[in-house]
Write a protein that holds these residues in place. Structure first.
Motif, PDB file in Angstrom:
ATOM      1  N   THR A  93       0.814  -1.217   0.000  1.00 23.66           N
ATOM      2  CA  THR A  93       0.000   0.000   0.000  1.00 23.66           C
ATOM      3  C   THR A  93       0.850   1.270   0.000  1.00 23.66           C
ATOM      4  O   THR A  93       0.628   2.170  -0.824  1.00 23.66           O
ATOM      5  CB  THR A  93      -0.971   0.002   1.192  1.00 23.66           C
ATOM      6  N   PRO A  94       1.845   1.397   0.897  1.00 19.51           N
ATOM      7  CA  PRO A  94       2.702   2.589   0.823  1.00 19.51           C
ATOM      8  C   PRO A  94       3.487   2.679  -0.479  1.00 19.51           C
ATOM      9  O   PRO A  94       3.762   3.786  -0.958  1.00 19.51           O
ATOM     10  CB  PRO A  94       3.639   2.411   2.024  1.00 19.51           C
ATOM     11  N   ILE A  95       3.852   1.532  -1.058  1.00 18.82           N
ATOM     12  CA  ILE A  95       4.546   1.560  -2.345  1.00 18.82           C
ATOM     13  C   ILE A  95       3.653   2.197  -3.408  1.00 18.82           C
ATOM     14  O   ILE A  95       4.085   3.058  -4.176  1.00 18.82           O
ATOM     15  CB  ILE A  95       4.948   0.133  -2.777  1.00 18.82           C
ATOM     16  N   ALA A  96       2.397   1.757  -3.440  1.00 20.80           N
ATOM     17  CA  ALA A  96       1.450   2.307  -4.410  1.00 20.80           C
ATOM     18  C   ALA A  96       1.293   3.810  -4.229  1.00 20.80           C
ATOM     19  O   ALA A  96       1.260   4.572  -5.209  1.00 20.80           O
ATOM     20  CB  ALA A  96       0.099   1.609  -4.272  1.00 20.80           C
ATOM     21  N   LYS A  97       1.223   4.264  -2.986  1.00 16.09           N
ATOM     22  CA  LYS A  97       1.052   5.692  -2.714  1.00 16.09           C
ATOM     23  C   LYS A  97       2.260   6.493  -3.207  1.00 16.09           C
ATOM     24  O   LYS A  97       2.106   7.558  -3.846  1.00 16.09           O
ATOM     25  CB  LYS A  97       0.853   5.931  -1.219  1.00 16.09           C
ATOM     26  N   VAL A  98       3.447   5.994  -2.941  1.00 16.77           N
ATOM     27  CA  VAL A  98       4.660   6.697  -3.356  1.00 16.77           C
ATOM     28  C   VAL A  98       4.757   6.757  -4.881  1.00 16.77           C
ATOM     29  O   VAL A  98       5.126   7.791  -5.457  1.00 16.77           O
ATOM     30  CB  VAL A  98       5.900   6.006  -2.748  1.00 16.77           C
ATOM     31  N   LEU A  99       4.414   5.661  -5.547  1.00 20.29           N
ATOM     32  CA  LEU A  99       4.444   5.660  -7.017  1.00 20.29           C
ATOM     33  C   LEU A  99       3.434   6.652  -7.582  1.00 20.29           C
ATOM     34  O   LEU A  99       3.704   7.338  -8.576  1.00 20.29           O
ATOM     35  CB  LEU A  99       4.163   4.252  -7.545  1.00 20.29           C
ATOM     36  N   LEU A 100       2.268   6.760  -6.940  1.00 24.41           N
ATOM     37  CA  LEU A 100       1.270   7.729  -7.379  1.00 24.41           C
ATOM     38  C   LEU A 100       1.740   9.162  -7.175  1.00 24.41           C
ATOM     39  O   LEU A 100       1.334  10.073  -7.904  1.00 24.41           O
ATOM     40  CB  LEU A 100      -0.040   7.502  -6.622  1.00 24.41           C
ATOM     41  N   GLU A 101       2.600   9.361  -6.188  1.00 26.10           N
ATOM     42  CA  GLU A 101       3.164  10.689  -5.940  1.00 26.10           C
ATOM     43  C   GLU A 101       4.277  11.039  -6.934  1.00 26.10           C
ATOM     44  O   GLU A 101       4.844  12.127  -6.870  1.00 26.10           O
ATOM     45  CB  GLU A 101       3.696  10.756  -4.511  1.00 26.10           C
ATOM     46  N   GLY A 102       4.581  10.096  -7.834  1.00 28.16           N
ATOM     47  CA  GLY A 102       5.570  10.359  -8.863  1.00 28.16           C
ATOM     48  C   GLY A 102       6.992  10.097  -8.456  1.00 28.16           C
ATOM     49  O   GLY A 102       7.940  10.457  -9.185  1.00 28.16           O
ATOM     50  N   ARG A 103       7.188   9.446  -7.314  1.00 30.95           N
ATOM     51  CA  ARG A 103       8.550   9.149  -6.855  1.00 30.95           C
ATOM     52  C   ARG A 103       8.937   7.735  -7.265  1.00 30.95           C
ATOM     53  O   ARG A 103       8.091   6.864  -7.391  1.00 30.95           O
ATOM     54  CB  ARG A 103       8.646   9.359  -5.341  1.00 30.95           C
TER      55      ARG A 103
END
Length: 333
Positions: A93-103
């Motif tokens: 879940t945190p991985i998905a969030k970070v990828l969505l943030e463009g990082r």
């Protein structure tokens, strides 16, 4: 000198040469260990890391490991992205969030998966006996984490509208007290907190299995530039964790003792839940699909600005593990 004496002299000279070579190689300094900083959660899900520490597998593979203990997977990722750690451990879940943030991150392996951790625990004395009884109840979550996603997936599976429950945001270190004190009627919670609330509530606790609904993965992530520049360190890391995997399979009792001590978990909790827990180093297709699904959930819930689902497949760095354990990789890239 006759022929026999010549053969003896030749043999002696060969032995002397071998001994000299061995002495020379043994006196040659070994390559300096590669320093590596690992941000791992202090929880049973980090078990392979803790076994590798306890059995000196990192040192044996030429790594000088420094361990950090963040509270959440998202914190571990931040440590990696900010350059304060080389490797982070986190759910998808945190991985998905970070990828969505463009990082940019690279997932180099999973070190744990389970269909029973995290789970849902309710209070029987609050009328929570079946999943349908969650309707109208106050349910604790750690917002934006795997436990949050698990709860909403669980509710959807049992056809309970989200608006029919009250979500209560709780800090990780308050999960046990919130449910035991009655601040909430149920929680989505992970070990060791899951076991602790069951122990403290006793017969008042009702556990709901999430098998067939949700499968939890705990993963290793690095920065993209680290993956490009430090392949040798990643290889050594994975070899150490594969040794830990083999140890856990061959010596489960000692593995449980190590994990319980390192995570502050009652060993009885690990024994009671050992079979559903998979301490294996893998990169499975199911992780890719789960990360994509959770990215869509994060967008729907508005945890990040509106956008499109990122190229999750590109976040997987599969070659290091595939070279060491081909059977552990089912992602096609």
């Amino acid at each position: 000198m006759n022929k026999k004496q010549a053969w003896v002299l030749a043999a002696v000279l060969v032995v002397i040469g071998i001994v000299a070579a061995l002495e020379s190689s043994s006196s040659r300094p070994l390559p300096a260990p590669i320093p590596i900083v690992i941000a791992r959660l202090r929880a049973p899900i980090s078990g392979l890391v803790d076994i590798a520490i306890a059995k000196d597998y990192f040192a044996a593979e030429g790594l000088s490991a420094t361990i950090q203990s963040p509270a959440l997977g998202y914190d571990a990722i931040q440590a990696v992205l900010q350059g304060n750690a080389d490797v982070g451990t986190t759910a998808e879940t945190p991985i998905a969030k970070v990828l969505l943030e463009g990082r940019q991150l690279k997932i180099v392996g999973s070190i744990f998966n389970s269909v029973e951790d995290p789970g849902i625990v309710g209070r029987r004395d609050r009328g929570v006996i079946q999943p349908k009884d969650l309707k109208g109840k106050r349910i604790g979550i750690v917002a934006g984490t795997a436990s949050h996603y698990l709860l909403e997936t669980f509710l959807a599976y049992h056809r309970i509208p989200l608006e029919d429950v009250t979500l209560v945001q709780i800090k990780p270190d308050q999960l046990v007290s919130a449910l035991v004190s009655g601040e909430v009627d149920a929680e989505a919670v992970w070990h060791p907190f899951l076991y602790q609330v069951q122990q403290q509530l006793g017969e008042r606790a009702e556990y709901f299995s999430t098998s067939g609904i949700y499968s939890f993965n705990f993963n290793l992530v690095v920065r993209s530039d680290y993956a490009q520049l430090h392949r040798e360190a990643i290889d050594r890391l994975l070899r150490a964790l594969l040794k830990a995997e083999a140890f856990a399979a061959k010596h489960p009792d000692e593995a449980m003792t190590i994990i319980a001590s390192a995570s502050g978990t009652d060993i009885a909790a690990l024994r009671a839940n050992w079979n559903p827990l998979a301490y294996e180093v893998t990169l499975n297709q199911s992780l890719l699909l789960a990360t994509e699904s959770e990215a869509r959930w994060i967008l729907r819930r508005g945890f990040v600005p509106a956008g499109s689902v990122p190229d999750v497949l590109n976040a997987f760095e599969i070659e290091p593990l595939r070279a060491l354990k081909p059977s552990g990789v089912s992602i096609v890239k």
